[in-house]
Design an enzyme around this catalytic site. Structure first.
Site: not given
Ligand code: GDP
Ligand code: MG
Length: 898
Positions: A806-807
């Protein structure tokens, strides 16, 4: 005087059943009004208007059981929203309850007797001590068992002439205020007219009919029936029966307390009895009572019914308004951008981002790739049009007919003929004519240059304002070089065009080129047929000139546009882009980014409006939820329920999110998957983003996974003081021991992570992924990945085991797994909502595919079993990030097959 407390519920006579149906509907609008959305949306309302002393206050007083300020002159000086709420008799914990509010003031009232003074005081605050008026609103909420469920707006009476210390234009001021309310489609106008005057002469009725010509939204109220002259009664009856001035909603007639009643302290309940007796006993007006067109209680009932119907009818309109306003507000807010960060370090990042976006926009123009939504025609398309026109000028020159040239050639022949026989071309004459015509082209060429300059100039100006309009210093700092560079490049292009035309005066062409062209011209003439009566020398000369002009035209058609394009588009824009980059190091970002105060104010106002509108949407959607179950609503045949459901759909994303989360929570708490989580330190700027790690752990825990945490045993790239947002130069930390903070000590060296022991692996984001697990933060697409991270990614991939990221961490997969399809959110910054949108370019540069996703969504690359979600790549609420991570974890667990 406290009339309502003494009453025994007879005052307005609404029956219980009706009250149940009416209440929720009126509450709905009242709760919207209390959110303050009246500033943004027009809410359904009843406005009371009338000439001075027509009896407005008396009617309101009788309806509400509340004494309002009375007197001569302008007594009502501000719009007064009178919210009457009927409470059940059993609810006698509080017989009477009043609440007055204006601006940010609120005042509880315990007794009706306090109202008059409170209203007068509020009016003085809003409209001053004189007799002026104000558009600001006073709200008076009254709860009692003796009032109808009704919301009315009392407006100042129409004054014809200014008296005493009233402003001279008082009549206009009052009319403007009244008009503001009654012209809204959402307002029912209650026009109060004394029965003892000629109705046609009343100003209020005229005003109402101006904005509502068919009287759809106008209800007439006749007052003072006891003062009607003998012999005039039938006219009054005809008026109430809608036979004099017709209104769709018709008329009602009421008798309120006269001056004498007041002097005799007749209370409001007694006044109602007196009113009923009056109509009952009146020879002419009794019929009106029988038809339900007379008395205050019947008026109250009628008004409530009208209001409910009106609310129902206007809800679709309200919905449209709300949707439109929401869209517009969101758009305006986006256009203003997210605002400048306060932190100095972030400020310079923000400036870099702004300048980069600006340079990108210029680049798009240069490459003729700009987004068409921003401007309807691409700049280069416009320039191409100018180039096309230049070609037409040239064509016009080259296709000279013999006839055009006859006079010109004859003139030369006459004055400068040498020894040659007819049919021989005099070369000097030829040269002279060529030079003259080519000279004539210089002016249009310079015009072309100027036109293109204007096109580019206005386009660049537009881009500058759209990017920097909120920052006047930055705007000014950009505007100066814009003008200077453009002038500089214009001059250079101008010089080149001049030299080009100087060169064109040397009459020259390659022999075979010229001969070919001449042959073509002669051939064409043969085909077209020769004109008679043209002398041989003119014909010959015309053929030569046409051939030569065609050759010249061919190369000028390209040469001039090339010069113009090179300087005005390429050179100018590059120069500007460089100057913008140079601005970054040279100037103080804080100074450049100083926002104009009204921009900040506008942003704040827009944010507030957005919140209000969202709350309004929630009020309407909640209402629909209750409406489906409660008897109050189900007993109403509301077409508005449909409307409310439509409104609810506006907010359904949130519902879906929670529904999805709930489903996940309910279904997956026994997965038993063994999941490795790879950390990169502790803290967003130099390690793992803590909230992301935590969200992953919560979702894994709820999903029943068995978790083991890993981190590489390496030094951090650097240590960031998270308080200051700056590197702590002297400090150094170890990624493994920092990650142990998040793992509560339970951390393992990444070197020991083997794909054979786990069903899935997840990498939270945070700059640690780009600094400690790879060098993406400094090397971008040329980054290197930590060898253990690379091994882990490859091994899990080869084993067909899912990888969650993620991110920023999807860049690790993009680097290691060729052609992988990931998301880091949106590809445009959208006014700061996606501050790291540029990462998407790096991802594609790494040879991976990027898919746009919302922050609450996860993207699954089924082929590679890679699941990604934007998380903190989006500037948004933490719970939305939490939900997106939930979706990612859920998909990872699903793919693990456990
Ligand atoms: P506004 O200026 O429109 O608010 O008018 P008011 O309500 O103050 O009324 C003006 C005057 O008319 C007051 O003295 C009231 O007592 C009187 N009035 C109002 N309604 C009636 C009525 O039905 N009959 C009689 N006789 N007088 C009334
Ligand atoms: Mg009044």
């Amino acid at each position: 005087m406290s009339p309502s407390t003494s009453s025994k519920g007879k005052s307005s006579g609404l029956n219980q059943h009706y009250e149940e149906k009416v209440r929720p509907c009126i509450d709905l609008v009242d709760s919207l009004r209390s959110l303050g959305v009246e500033k943004d949306l027009n809410l359904p309302a009843i406005a009371v208007i009338g000439d001075q002393s027509s009896g407005k206050s008396s009617v309101l007083e009788a309806l509400s059981g509340v004494a309002l300020p009375r007197g001569t002159g302008i007594v009502t000086r501000c719009p007064l929203v009178l919210k009457l709420k009927k409470i059940s008799k059993d609810n006698n914990w509080h017989q009477w309850h009043g609440l007055m509010s204006y601006r940010d003031q609120t005042k509880k009232l315990k007794d009706p007797a306090e109202i008059e003074n409170a209203v007068l005081k509020a009016q003085t605050v809003l409209a001053g001590t004189g007799e002026g008026i104000s558009h600001e609103m006073i709200t008076l909420e009254i709860q009692s068992s003796d009032v109808p469920d009704l919301t009315l707006i009392d407006l100042p009476g129409i004054a014809r002439v200014a008296t005493g210390n009233q402003p001279k234009d008082i009549e206009k001021q009052i009319k403007d205020l009244i008009e503001k309310y009654i012209k809204r489609q959402e307002t029912i106008s209650l026009v109060v007219v004394p029965a003892n005057i000629d109705i046609a002469t009343t100003e209020a009725l005229q005003m109402a009919s101006k904005v509502d010509s068919t009287g759809q939204r106008t209800l007439g109220i006749l007052t003072k029936p006891d003062l009607v002259d003998k012999g005039m009664e039938e006219t009054v009856v005809r008026t109430v029966n809608n036979q004099v001035i017709q209104l769709k909603k018709g008329y009602m007639i009421v008798k309120c307390r006269g001056q004498q009643d007041i002097n005799e302290k007749l209370d409001l309940v007694k006044a109602l009895e007196k009113e009923r007796n009056f109509f009952n006993e009146h020879a002419h007006f009794r019929s009106l009572l029988e038809e339900g067109k007379a008395t205050i209680p019947l008026l109250a009932e009628r008004l409530t019914k009208e209001l409910v119907e009106h609310i129902t009818k206007t809800l679709p309109q309200l919905q449209k308004q709300l949707v439109m306003k929401l869209e517009k507000t969101t758009g305006d807010l986006r256009a203003l951008g997210a605002g400048v960060p306060t932190d100095e370090h972030e400020k310079s990042n923000f400036l870099i981002m702004k300048i980069r976006q600006f340079n990108d926009a210029l680049e798009e123009v240069k490459r003729a790739e700009e987004d068409l939504k921003k401007s309807d025609i691409r700049v280069f398309t416009k320039i191409r049009g100018e180039f096309g026109r230049w070609k037409l000028v040239l064509d016009d020159k080259s296709f000279k007919t013999e006839e055009n040239l006859r006079e010109e050639v004859q003139e030369y022949v006459k004055t400068r003929r040498g020894k040659e026989l007819p049919g021989f071309v005099n070369y000097r004459t030829f040269e002279n004519i060529v030079k003259k015509h080519i000279e004539e082209l210089e002016e249009p060429a310079l015009e072309l240059l100027k036109d293109v300059k204007d096109i580019v100039h206005s386009c660049v100006n537009r881009i500058v304002s759209s990017h920097f309009k909120a920052f006047s210093h930055l705007l000014r700092a950009t505007k100066d070089p814009i003008e200077d560079f453009l002038d500089e490049q214009f001059q250079k292009a101008e010089e080149k065009i001049h030299s080009q035309f100087k060169m064109e005066r040397i009459v020259y062409s390659q022999d075979h080129l010229y001969s070919n062209k001449l042959d073509t011209v002669k051939q064409n003439l043969k085909v077209l047929g020769q004109r008679p009566f043209i002398s041989a020398e003119v014909r010959e000369m015309a053929q030569h000139l046409t051939a030569y002009f065609m050759i010249t035209s061919d190369h000028l058609a390209n040469q001039v546009p090339l010069i113009v394009q090179y300087h005005i588009l390429d050179q100018y824009i590059s120069q500007l882009q460089n100057a913008m980059l140079a601005m970054i190091g040279r100037n103080n970002p804080g100074m450049l980014l100083q926002e104009d105060s009204d921009v900040a104010r506008k942003r704040r106002e827009l944010k507030e409006r957005l919140e209000r509108l969202k709350s309004a949407g929630k009020v309407l959607s909640n209402d629909s939820e209750e409406g489906s179950g409660s008897s109050a609503h189900s007993s109403m045949s509301f077409s508005s329920l449909r409307t409310m459901f439509a409104l609810r759909s506006l907010f359904r994303t949130a519902h879906f999110r929670y529904a999805a989360a709930a489903q996940f929570h309910a279904s997956s708490n026994c997965s038993g998957a063994k999941v490795a989580v790879v950390l990169s330190g502790c803290g967003v700027y130099d390690g793992t983003e803590i909230h992301e790690a935590s969200a992953i752990l919560v979702h894994l825990s709820r999903g029943g996974a068995e978790v083991q945490m890993f981190a590489p045993d390496v030094s951090q790239m650097h240590v960031i003081d998270h308080g200051k947002g700056q590197p702590a130069e002297t400090e150094s930390r170890n990624v493994l021991s920092e990650s142990a903070r998040i793992a509560r000590g339970n951390i393992t060296d990444l070197a020991k992570l083997s794909a054979s022991n786990h069903d899935a692996v997840i990498f939270p984001g945070g700059f640690g992924a780009a600094k400690n697990l790879s060098t993406f933060a400094i090397d971008g697409k040329d980054c290197k990945v930590n060898k253990d991270v690379e091994r882990v990614l490859k091994d899990f991939h080869k084993a067909g085991k899912p990888i969650g990221l993620c991110c920023i961490s999807p860049v690790l997969a993009a680097r290691v797994l060729p052609g992988v399809d990931v998301t880091v959110g949106h590809e445009e910054e959208e006014g700061g909502k996606w501050p790291y949108a540029g990462t998407t370019q790096a991802i594609t540069a790494l040879g991976a595919k990027h898919t746009v996703k919302e922050v609450t969504e996860a993207h699954v690359d089924q082929k590679n079993k890679v699941v990604t979600t934007p998380a903190f790549m989006c500037e948004t609420k933490l719970h939305l990030i939490f939900d997106g991570i939930g979706a990612m974890v859920r998909d990872v667990l699903k793919l693990s097959g456990k």
